[in-house]
Design a protein around this motif. Structure first.
Motif, mmCIF file in Angstrom:
data_model
loop_
_atom_site.group_PDB
_atom_site.id
_atom_site.type_symbol
_atom_site.label_atom_id
_atom_site.label_comp_id
_atom_site.label_asym_id
_atom_site.label_seq_id
_atom_site.Cartn_x
_atom_site.Cartn_y
_atom_site.Cartn_z
ATOM 1 N N LYS A 41 18.264 -0.136 -18.267
ATOM 2 C CA LYS A 41 18.873 0.274 -16.992
ATOM 3 C C LYS A 41 18.330 1.611 -16.500
ATOM 4 C CE LYS A 41 23.228 -2.266 -17.125
ATOM 5 N NZ LYS A 41 24.716 -2.180 -17.166
ATOM 6 N N THR B 242 16.178 0.941 -13.743
ATOM 7 C CA THR B 242 16.803 0.343 -12.561
ATOM 8 C C THR B 242 17.070 1.438 -11.536
ATOM 9 O OG1 THR B 242 17.906 -1.307 -13.954
ATOM 10 C CG2 THR B 242 18.754 -1.021 -11.711
ATOM 11 N N VAL C 271 20.754 0.936 -6.880
ATOM 12 C CA VAL C 271 21.167 -0.414 -7.293
ATOM 13 C C VAL C 271 22.165 -0.329 -8.439
ATOM 14 C CG1 VAL C 271 20.399 -2.608 -8.289
ATOM 15 C CG2 VAL C 271 19.024 -1.480 -6.525
ATOM 16 N N LEU C 272 21.864 0.515 -9.429
ATOM 17 C CA LEU C 272 22.704 0.624 -10.623
ATOM 18 C C LEU C 272 24.118 1.079 -10.289
ATOM 19 C CD1 LEU C 272 22.565 0.394 -13.737
ATOM 20 C CD2 LEU C 272 21.974 2.826 -13.780
ATOM 21 N N LEU D 60 26.180 -6.423 -4.884
ATOM 22 C CA LEU D 60 24.724 -6.411 -4.778
ATOM 23 C C LEU D 60 24.241 -7.568 -3.921
ATOM 24 C CD1 LEU D 60 23.673 -5.693 -8.493
ATOM 25 C CD2 LEU D 60 23.888 -4.053 -6.622
ATOM 26 N N GLU E 7 18.889 -7.279 -4.682
ATOM 27 C CA GLU E 7 19.290 -6.199 -5.594
ATOM 28 C C GLU E 7 19.681 -6.751 -6.961
ATOM 29 O OE1 GLU E 7 21.107 -2.988 -2.352
ATOM 30 O OE2 GLU E 7 22.356 -4.626 -3.118
ATOM 31 N N MET F 51 18.429 -5.823 -10.752
ATOM 32 C CA MET F 51 19.332 -5.524 -11.865
ATOM 33 C C MET F 51 19.028 -6.406 -13.074
ATOM 34 S SD MET F 51 21.880 -3.796 -13.093
ATOM 35 C CE MET F 51 22.885 -3.083 -11.782
ATOM 36 N N HIS G 126 16.705 -5.493 -16.288
ATOM 37 C CA HIS G 126 16.930 -4.464 -17.313
ATOM 38 C C HIS G 126 16.849 -4.971 -18.756
ATOM 39 C CE1 HIS G 126 21.250 -5.710 -17.371
ATOM 40 N NE2 HIS G 126 21.219 -5.236 -18.603
#
Length: 423
Positions: free
Chosen positions: A204, A207, A211-212, A218, A222, A226, A229
């Motif tokens: 992550k 990322t 987005v995170l 999302l 997006e 994700m 990750h």
């Protein structure tokens, strides 16, 4: 070494690894336990004809480290004391035991947190990654949780929505170690699972933050970002040439589901190892019960019920049932409202009565704070006070009752002057 033992030959200190019937049909919460009281011994003798004893985990009669959960076997126990009085004494003994274990776990958890913060920063910046410390802190955690999981599980309740990723990595590690221990995995395999769980979300760090930490839902584009990750984390840790394959599998596959609808590779059924599923269950449980910038955590009992419903398609019902048995119907560290109106925090589960754990009473039925806070076995209270309903009504959000778990940890277990905020 394991051997079959007739129940008439059992004694306090024997470690019961298997029963002569399914665990789910027994009153015992944990699969595998040491007989710690005459009451437990009587229960086994009433229920079973034989059991499988693990001699390596059994006492040799000289181990004085274990604080008994019942005083039936104490040489100074008064035989005229009622069961409720025995359990009340046991609750105080459990308090002493918990406080001792908390101190050890707290030190290890702080050390682990310092490592995870540095790890995530190094991954983000592309620096060299220290894998030796990861293995060392996981080994230390395994040793502590194998002795007594309650304090480590209690600390998983101290959460901060704005500090999610690091806390989540540690919580999933703790839960995965406790769960794999509950399932009876060998110690070295538990270490590998703990290592994979600790590192499962390092991807992550690649990322994009927008987005995170996006507060809303999302977009499909997006979500595709994700979903990278697990592979990012796998590739990052594989490049170190220091992470064993089983731990790497956990990092890559912890979002796979037995239905084949997971990611990144759409594995299904037996293609997903039990070690991966153990971590996946712990990952989901901590995620859905935690507050995040875009999500309000749900109570633990609601989370367990939701996971039970998704079990057939995601993890397998039997494995989720074992997880529920591991953490308890009322998980350690959860805040509960009692039928009599009092509010308490679950400190340990009573394997003889899954619906009546040992709790720390924080507020009385009038809403006033207990000073000092009280440890009580709900089973003991029910036995001694038949006029009052000492059952658990529901799990509640501590914040809605002006209860700070950080403050409780600081005041009850840590000799400090400020709240615990960084674990």
């Amino acid at each position: 070494m394991k051997r079959k033992v007739e129940v008439s030959e059992l004694d306090i200190g024997h470690y019961v690894a298997e029963l002569d019937r399914p665990w789910v049909d027994s009153p015992f919460l944990f699969q595998g336990f040491k007989i710690e009281s005459g009451e437990e011994l009587d229960q086994i003798r009433e229920l079973c004809k034989f059991v499988i004893v693990d001699e390596a985990k059994s006492d040799d009669g000289e181990d004085d480290k274990t604080i008994r959960l019942s005083v039936n076997a104490r040489p100074d126990a008064n035989p005229k004391q009622s069961r409720g009085e025995w359990q009340a004494i046991a609750s105080q003994e459990r308090k002493v035991s918990f406080e001792r274990e908390f101190q050890k776990v707290y030190v290890t958890r702080k050390k682990t947190r310092q490592y995870v913060d540095k790890l995530l920063g190094d991954v983000r910046l592309g620096n060299a990654i220290d894998t030796d410390t990861a293995k060392a802190v996981v080994t230390e955690m395994v040793e502590l949780i194998s002795e007594d999981a309650d304090a480590a599980l209690w600390l998983t309740q101290l959460k901060n929505a704005h500090d999610y990723t690091a806390q989540h990595c540690i919580n999933v590690c703790v839960l995965s170690i406790a769960f794999s221990s509950h399932l009876g995995f060998p110690r070295e395999q538990i270490k590998l699972i703990g290592l994979g769980a600790l590192l499962h979300d390092v991807g992550k760090m690649r990322t994009p933050k927008e987005v995170l930490d996006k507060p809303g839902k999302l977009t499909p584009e997006e979500f595709e970002i994700m979903k990278r990750h697990p592979v990012d984390g796998y590739e990052i840790m594989k490049e170190t040439n220091a992470i064993p394959p089983q731990a790497l599998q956990i990092i890559r596959y912890h979002h796979e589901r037995i239905s084949g609808k997971g990611y990144p590779d759409g594995l299904e059924g037996s293609q997903i190892s039990t070690a991966v599923l153990v971590t996946a269950i712990c990952d989901v449980y901590d995620a859905i019960t935690s507050d995040r910038v875009y999500h309000h955590g749900i109570p633990a009992d609601h989370g367990l019920n939701a996971m039970y419903q998704m079990a057939p398609s995601d993890f397998g019902r039997e494995l989720v049932q074992e997880f529920i048995k591991c953490v308890g119907i009322y998980p350690v560290g959860s805040t509960v409202e009692l039928a009599n109106g009092a509010i308490g925090v679950v400190m340990t589960n009573d394997p003889r009565n899954k619906l009546r754990p040992v709790v720390m009473l924080v507020k009385d039925k009038s809403g006033d704070f207990y000073k000092p806070r009280r440890y009580v076995s709900l089973s003991a209270q029910a036995a001694m006070d038949a006029k009052t309903d000492w059952s658990v009504r529901r799990i509640v959000d501590p914040k809605s009752h002006d209860i700070s778990m950080h403050r409780i940890a600081n005041e009850e277990f840590i000799d400090g002057g400020s709240e615990v905020i960084h674990i």
